[in-house]
Write an enzyme that holds these catalytic residues in place. Structure first.
Site, short mmCIF file in Angstrom:
data_model
loop_
_atom_site.label_atom_id
_atom_site.label_comp_id
_atom_site.label_asym_id
_atom_site.label_seq_id
_atom_site.Cartn_x
_atom_site.Cartn_y
_atom_site.Cartn_z
N HIS A 59 -4.52 -0.22 2.49
CA HIS A 59 -3.17 0.37 2.52
C HIS A 59 -2.90 1.07 1.21
CE1 HIS A 59 -2.38 -3.53 0.63
NE2 HIS A 59 -1.16 -3.18 0.34
N HIS A 61 -0.67 0.87 -1.32
CA HIS A 61 -0.08 0.33 -2.56
C HIS A 61 -1.01 0.52 -3.75
CE1 HIS A 61 2.93 -2.38 -0.20
NE2 HIS A 61 3.42 -1.19 -0.44
N ASP A 63 -1.86 -1.23 -6.25
CA ASP A 63 -2.81 -2.27 -6.65
C ASP A 63 -4.01 -2.33 -5.70
OD1 ASP A 63 -0.81 -3.32 -4.79
OD2 ASP A 63 -1.66 -5.31 -5.14
N HIS A 64 -4.07 -1.39 -4.75
CA HIS A 64 -5.21 -1.30 -3.82
C HIS A 64 -5.88 0.07 -3.87
CE1 HIS A 64 -3.98 -5.13 -1.78
NE2 HIS A 64 -2.86 -4.79 -2.40
N HIS A 117 3.17 -4.97 6.70
CA HIS A 117 3.34 -4.90 5.23
C HIS A 117 3.58 -3.46 4.82
CE1 HIS A 117 2.66 -5.87 1.01
NE2 HIS A 117 1.67 -5.00 0.95
N ASP A 136 -3.28 -6.93 2.45
CA ASP A 136 -2.07 -7.73 2.26
C ASP A 136 -1.41 -8.08 3.59
OD1 ASP A 136 -2.54 -7.43 -0.41
OD2 ASP A 136 -0.77 -6.21 -0.84
N HIS A 174 -5.02 -11.11 -2.34
CA HIS A 174 -4.30 -11.78 -3.44
C HIS A 174 -4.55 -13.29 -3.40
CE1 HIS A 174 -1.68 -8.42 -4.83
NE2 HIS A 174 -1.80 -8.00 -3.57
FE FE Z 1 -1.28 -5.99 -2.90
ZN ZN Z 2 0.37 -4.35 -0.74
#
Ligand code: FE
Ligand code: ZN
Length: 258
Positions: A59, A61, A63-64, A117, A136, A174
């Site tokens: 996805h 975001h 942090d990905h 998400h 996530d 995570h």
């Molecule tokens: Fe994440």
């Molecule tokens: Zn995420």
């Protein structure tokens, strides 16, 4: 748990993310799943002598996907990501959705569309290897926050994952397990599997040991977001006999406020 043909490396990055490297020793191809930080990714690859050929994004975001462009420039790799999020995945080359397959050498992964998400979220399921990368969407004893989706959408996404074989290894993005488990006990306090698992998780985390990967079977037994049909959870949240999605929504709301 993992007796697949793939070699999988799991590297903690940022405060609680996991970066995954998937390596097919036969072809030499290597995919990076959801790279946040260039330096950590490069160091992990170098430590193993692997040259990445792909990024698999679940996805959009940061942090990905944060290291997508830098890694593409460095290695000339191919970035595969969710079609429904095509415009939000930096450097995307191949957009995929439900029913598509991606390959590492001869080893195939089915793409599963799991919105909730984010609206475009996908998971990668290596069925022959019994390995799932779910970003996530599903966490150990938890699920992703509903930033861009409804409880109904997330429940339908989790239902797809629940249909996978129990011994599927689940690589979630995570390490949220301890906090998730503390919450899970508030809605499913009499579940003996959950109590036993939390005792184990506390031991592991005290020693800094990852609780990821988990498995579909373990999650079906202990994850309250996979158990809204449980009489006990329905009783605890005061929704006995309510529609499953209403129970799921209530559990998700309680977690948001936990
Ligand atoms: Fe994440
Ligand atoms: Zn995420």
């Amino acid at each position: 748990m993992n007796n697949s043909r793939l070699e999988i490396a799991q590297i903690p990055v940022l405060s609680d993310n996991y970066l995954f490297l998937i390596h097919d020793p036969t072809s030499g191809e290597t995919a990076i799943v959801d790279p946040a930080i260039e330096e950590d990714t490069v160091a992990a690859l170098n430590a193993r002598g692997w040259t990445p050929t792909h990024i698999f994004n679940t996805h959009h975001h940061w942090d990905h996907t944060g290291a997508n462009l830098a890694l593409k420039e460095r290695y000339g790799l191919t970035i595969i990501g969710p079609a429904a999020d095509r415009d939000r995945i930096p450097g995307i080359d191949i957009a995929v959705g439900e029913g598509d397959q991606v390959h590492l050498g001869d080893i195939a992964a089915d793409v599963i569309f799991v919105p909730g998400h984010t609206s475009g979220h996908i998971a990668y399921h290596f069925a022959g290897e019994k390995v799932l990368f779910c970003g996530d969407t599903l966490f150990a004893m938890g699920c992703g926050r509903l930033f861009e989706g409804t409880p109904d959408e997330m429940w339908s996404s989790l239902t797809k994952l629940m249909s996978l074989p129990d011994d599927t290894a689940v690589y979630c993005a995570h390490e949220y397990t301890m906090a998730n488990g503390r919450f899970a006990l508030t809605v499913d306090p009499e579940n003996p599997d959950l109590k036993a698992r939390m005792a184990e998780v506390e031991r592991l985390r005290a020693d800094g040991i990852p609780t990821v990967p988990t498995s579909i079977g373990i999650e079906k037994a202990t994850n309250p977001f996979m158990r809204p049909m449980s009489d006990h959870i329905q009783e605890t949240v005061g929704l006995i006999g309510a529609p499953i999605t209403a129970v799921f929504a209530e559990v998700r709301k309680r977690k948001d406020n936990f």
